[in-house]
Design a protein around this motif. Structure first.
Motif, mmCIF file in Angstrom:
data_model
loop_
_atom_site.group_PDB
_atom_site.id
_atom_site.type_symbol
_atom_site.label_atom_id
_atom_site.label_comp_id
_atom_site.label_asym_id
_atom_site.label_seq_id
_atom_site.Cartn_x
_atom_site.Cartn_y
_atom_site.Cartn_z
ATOM 1 N N GLU A 90 -1.764 9.041 11.227
ATOM 2 C CA GLU A 90 -0.766 8.843 10.252
ATOM 3 C C GLU A 90 -0.252 10.116 9.666
ATOM 4 O OE1 GLU A 90 -3.879 7.502 10.638
ATOM 5 O OE2 GLU A 90 -3.537 5.575 10.927
ATOM 6 N N LEU A 93 3.045 11.113 10.969
ATOM 7 C CA LEU A 93 4.189 10.518 10.103
ATOM 8 C C LEU A 93 4.461 11.044 8.979
ATOM 9 C CD1 LEU A 93 6.249 8.029 10.309
ATOM 10 C CD2 LEU A 93 4.086 6.661 9.646
ATOM 11 N N LEU A 94 3.455 11.258 8.155
ATOM 12 C CA LEU A 94 3.411 11.409 6.680
ATOM 13 C C LEU A 94 3.929 13.112 6.643
ATOM 14 C CD1 LEU A 94 0.203 10.031 5.067
ATOM 15 C CD2 LEU A 94 2.592 9.294 4.980
ATOM 16 N N ARG A 97 8.044 12.486 7.266
ATOM 17 C CA ARG A 97 8.800 12.132 6.045
ATOM 18 C C ARG A 97 8.882 13.113 5.128
ATOM 19 N NH1 ARG A 97 5.179 6.509 5.235
ATOM 20 N NH2 ARG A 97 6.155 5.059 6.696
ATOM 21 N N ARG A 107 13.750 -0.652 3.600
ATOM 22 C CA ARG A 107 13.195 -1.960 4.389
ATOM 23 C C ARG A 107 13.720 -3.464 3.988
ATOM 24 N NH1 ARG A 107 6.587 0.012 4.639
ATOM 25 N NH2 ARG A 107 7.235 1.922 5.897
ATOM 26 N N ARG A 135 12.029 1.759 -1.009
ATOM 27 C CA ARG A 135 10.660 2.751 -1.181
ATOM 28 C C ARG A 135 10.760 3.837 -1.318
ATOM 29 N NH1 ARG A 135 5.675 2.794 2.959
ATOM 30 N NH2 ARG A 135 4.347 4.129 2.057
ATOM 31 N N TYR A 142 0.861 9.314 -2.765
ATOM 32 C CA TYR A 142 0.641 9.829 -1.350
ATOM 33 C C TYR A 142 0.610 11.261 -1.236
ATOM 34 C CZ TYR A 142 1.281 5.455 1.332
ATOM 35 O OH TYR A 142 1.026 3.953 1.802
ATOM 36 N N ASP A 249 4.863 0.417 -0.188
ATOM 37 C CA ASP A 249 4.174 0.086 0.946
ATOM 38 C C ASP A 249 3.553 -1.257 0.807
ATOM 39 O OD1 ASP A 249 2.806 0.681 3.378
ATOM 40 O OD2 ASP A 249 0.771 0.875 2.146
HETATM 41 C C1 IPM Z 1 3.871 2.150 6.520
HETATM 42 C C2 IPM Z 1 2.604 2.440 6.988
HETATM 43 C C3 IPM Z 1 2.354 3.629 6.546
HETATM 44 C C4 IPM Z 1 2.162 4.241 5.086
HETATM 45 C C5 IPM Z 1 1.021 4.502 7.180
HETATM 46 C C6 IPM Z 1 1.040 4.183 8.758
HETATM 47 C C7 IPM Z 1 0.756 5.765 7.025
HETATM 48 O O1 IPM Z 1 1.513 1.681 6.170
HETATM 49 O O2 IPM Z 1 5.170 2.863 6.747
HETATM 50 O O3 IPM Z 1 4.215 1.242 5.532
HETATM 51 O O4 IPM Z 1 1.184 3.844 4.402
HETATM 52 O O5 IPM Z 1 3.236 4.488 4.573
#
Ligand code: IPM
Ligand code: MG
Length: 368
Positions: A90, A93-94, A97, A107, A135, A142, A249
């Protein structure tokens, strides 16, 4: 002119197999619509960790920053559960972003007619549903400091910080108002101003942006817990919902399920526009890596395919071609194509990931 570039980060679990269908769709647009992309592939999440010992290599980060758009599959899996927090999938991905500064995460939760029966809610509550959750994606709890697990006296304390600056709230509010103008012209902002100072500031700034620059858009405010309740009680009251990173989220998973399956929902994460007017952008399905079904051809590729449709619309100004792809998906669902996530136990045999891809490609051909 050079083709626009797409960086594909398929990631873990079902990521590679759903992305496999997306690459077929991308090729179709190149061959049939004269819309060719230069596609590159790289690793993210556990796959990157296995090769490089980090969930996102610096070179991949640089390629993501240089690409016209990034398409991401999914990250994570039980194999990585015991890794140190700093190298968990994860985190890759963070980091994307954060470093791409993708502050606005779109979304959509749309209920396809053919699937309205499949929602856990009554059909009339969800039929025709079309809402958009915006969002905030690069701040809040976070990323806020201080964070960590600390010693305090004779025990430990876990700390995270909810933190929002006025400019962070301002920019995501603007993106929500802009979107609303192109849809139902309504924004509902959600926070917990009754218990959180960051929520009080959130509400104030959203109201100010509205009054100064978007008075034509209908704005309401709601506490996020009430918002969760309203989402399952009467979701069609909403058009655009704007909310912070953590509430977003949670509320987006809730909204997603209204539509019947997490396997259907795309997302776009957008930053500020570049000099060419194109925003930094990453597109990914809302669903996770689903390790329990990975590699079995059972996964629904639609969320990932619809994420590419969002790329066509938001990065490449190809709204008509995005609609063509969305209509193709709607068509195959109306024709009864169902992967396992879209079926009950007594509904017969589901089609495979690749067969869903075949069906969508056939519907695209038929659209010409
Ligand atoms: C989302 C996921 C992510 C988040 C995780 C995978 C880090 O739940 O994209 O909604 O919490 O943002
Ligand atoms: Mg989530």
């Amino acid at each position: 002119m050079a083709n626009p570039t797409l960086l594909i980060l398929a990631g873990d679990g079902i990521g590679p197999e759903v992305m496999g269908q997306v690459t077929r769709i991308i090729d179709w647009f190149g061959a049939k619509r004269d819309l060719a992309f230069d596609v590159e592939h790289d690793l993210v999440g556990g796959a990157a960790y296995d090769k490089h010992g980090t969930p996102l290599h610096d070179d991949t980060m640089a390629r993501a920053l240089a690409a016209d758009a990034v398409l991401l599959g999914a990250v994570g899996g039980p194999k990585y559960d015991n890794l140190d927090f700093s190298v968990k999938p994860e985190r890759g991905l963070l980091r994307l972003r954060k470093e791409m500064d993708l502050f606005s995460n779109l979304r959509p939760a749309q209920c396809f007619d053919a699937l309205a029966d499949f929602s856990s809610l009554k059909k009339d509550v969800v039929a025709g549903l079309d809402i958009m959750i915006v969002r905030e994606l690069t701040s809040g709890v976070y990323f806020g400091e201080p964070r960590g697990i600390f010693e305090e006296g004779n025990e430990r304390v876990g700390i995270n910080t909810q933190r929002y600056t006025e400019s962070e709230i301002d920019r995501v509010a603007r993106s929500a108002f802009e979107l609303a103008r192109r849809r139902g012209n309504k924004v509902c902002s959600m926070e917990k101003a009754n218990v959180m100072e960051s929520g009080i500031l959130w509400r104030e700034v959203v109201q100010k942006v509205h009054d100064e620059d978007y008075p034509d858009v209908e704005l309401s405010h709601m506490y996020a817990d009430n918002g969760a309740m309203q989402l399952v009680r009467a979701p069609k009251q909403f058009d655009v919902i704007v909310t912070d990173n953590l509430f977003g989220d949670i509320l987006s998973d809730c909204a997603a399920m209204l539509t019947g399956s997490l396997g259907m929902l795309p997302s776009a994460s957008l930053g500020a526009p570049n000099a060419d007017g194109r925003p930094k952008a990453l597109y990914e399905p809302v669903h996770g890596s689903a390790p329990d079904i990975a590699g079995q051809g059972k996964a629904n590729p639609i969320a990932c395919i619809l994420s590419f449709a969002m790329a066509l619309r938001y990065s490449f100004d190809q709204g008509d071609e995005a609609a063509r792809l969305e209509k193709a998906v709607e068509q195959v669902l109306a024709d009864g194509a169902r992967t396992a996530d879209l079926m009950g136990p007594e509904d017969g045999t589901p089609i495979t990931t690749a067969e869903m891809g075949d069906a969508i490609l056939a519907a695209l051909d038929a659209s010409l």
